[in-house]
Design a protein around this motif. Structure first.
Motif, short mmCIF file in Angstrom:
data_model
loop_
_atom_site.label_atom_id
_atom_site.label_comp_id
_atom_site.label_asym_id
_atom_site.label_seq_id
_atom_site.Cartn_x
_atom_site.Cartn_y
_atom_site.Cartn_z
N GLY A 36 0.81 -1.20 0.00
CA GLY A 36 0.00 0.00 0.00
C GLY A 36 0.85 1.25 0.00
N ALA A 37 0.34 2.31 0.60
CA ALA A 37 1.05 3.58 0.64
C ALA A 37 1.72 3.76 2.00
CB ALA A 37 0.07 4.72 0.39
N GLY A 55 4.99 -3.00 -6.00
CA GLY A 55 3.96 -2.03 -6.31
C GLY A 55 3.66 -1.04 -5.21
N GLY A 56 4.35 -1.13 -4.09
CA GLY A 56 4.08 -0.25 -2.97
C GLY A 56 4.62 1.15 -3.17
N ASN A 57 4.10 2.10 -2.41
CA ASN A 57 4.54 3.49 -2.49
C ASN A 57 5.33 3.85 -1.24
OD1 ASN A 57 4.95 6.19 -2.94
ND2 ASN A 57 2.83 6.80 -2.60
N ALA A 76 7.91 -0.91 -7.34
CA ALA A 76 7.69 -0.11 -6.13
C ALA A 76 8.23 1.30 -6.33
CB ALA A 76 8.35 -0.77 -4.93
N ASN A 77 7.65 2.25 -5.59
CA ASN A 77 8.06 3.65 -5.69
C ASN A 77 8.87 4.04 -4.46
OD1 ASN A 77 8.33 6.38 -6.05
ND2 ASN A 77 6.16 6.86 -5.86
N ARG A 97 11.29 2.55 -8.81
CA ARG A 97 11.63 3.96 -9.02
C ARG A 97 12.39 4.50 -7.81
NH1 ARG A 97 6.44 3.33 -10.32
NH2 ARG A 97 5.54 4.73 -8.75
N PHE A 98 13.65 4.94 -8.07
CA PHE A 98 14.50 5.50 -7.03
C PHE A 98 14.98 6.90 -7.39
CE2 PHE A 98 14.88 0.95 -6.19
CZ PHE A 98 14.98 0.88 -4.80
#
Length: 246
Positions: A36-37, A55-57, A76-77, A97-98
């Protein structure tokens, strides 16, 4: 009746004790996850080993010194997250994404980060030995003094990246975009730069160039090379440039 109940309780307790002891003596298959977020949350020093974060934020999260070995974090973000000195060895970071993240001195050996985004990330002093980084975006990233032995960066975007003082022994950069890349004083022995266009790049002081593979590579007139290395100008068939160090 009382004796019967006592006997049943005693038998139950006796059967439970060995089972508990046995369970405590063996590893438990437990793989928690959170997709989740969790933006800006504080996971500093936490043990997330084996977690599924796909897929997490985790944008802007605090993850300094976190234990994240083998995490499943595809897509993941982690944008602008602070993962300084985090241990992510063997993590699956495909398309993660980093961008703008802090990964200085992080342990990233053996990560699988094909297609990941590390634009403008601080990866100074990080260990990326054996990492799979095919097609990864390191544009404007700071990889100064990093270790990337036998890492695969084929087709990676290294535009404007800093690789000064890094150890790139045996690394693969075939087809990578190294426009404006800085490689000053880096060790490149046995590294492969096939078909790389070193436009406006700085390779002064590189070590082990005589043992590196530059097949199909080329440079621009503004590229800085050591006096011992000669590469052809891009866009010409036979002309070569031995550009003095600036």
């Amino acid at each position: 009746m009382t004796r019967l109940v006592y006997a049943l309780l005693t038998a139950s307790a006796m059967s439970f004790v060995p089972l508990s002891a046995k369970a405590q003596s063996q590893p438990v298959a437990w793989s928690p996850g959170y997709s989740g977020a969790c933006g800006e949350c504080d996971l500093s020093g936490k043990n997330l080993t084996g977690w599924s974060l796909a897929g997490g934020n985790y944008s802007s999260a605090k993850m300094e010194y976190a234990f994240m070995r083998g995490v499943q974090a595809s897509n993941a973000n982690f944008e602008k997250a602070n993962a300084t000195s985090a241990d992510m060895r063997g993590a699956i970071l495909t398309s993660a994404r980093f961008s703008g993240a802090g990964l200085a001195d992080a342990r990233l050996q053996g990560i699988q980060a094909t297609g990941a985004d590390f634009r403008s990330a601080n990866v100074r002093g990080a260990n990326l030995q054996g990492a799979l980084l095919v097609g990864t975006n390191f544009a404007s990233a700071d990889l100064t003094a990093s270790r990337m032995e036998v890492a695969d960066l084929s087709g990676a975007n290294m535009t404007g990246a800093w690789l000064n003082d890094s150890v790139l022994t045996g690394a693969i950069f075939n087809g990578a975009n190294m426009t404006g890349t800085q490689l000053r004083n880096s060790m490149i022995q046995n590294a492969s730069f096939k078909d790389v266009r070193f436009i406006d790049a700085d390779l002064t002081g590189i070590q082990g160039a005589e043992f590196a593979d530059f097949e199909g590579a080329c440079v621009s007139l503004s590229t800085s090379l050591p006096a011992t290395l000669t590469l052809p100008l891009c866009g010409t068939a036979t002309a070569s440039a031995a550009i003095a160090s600036k």
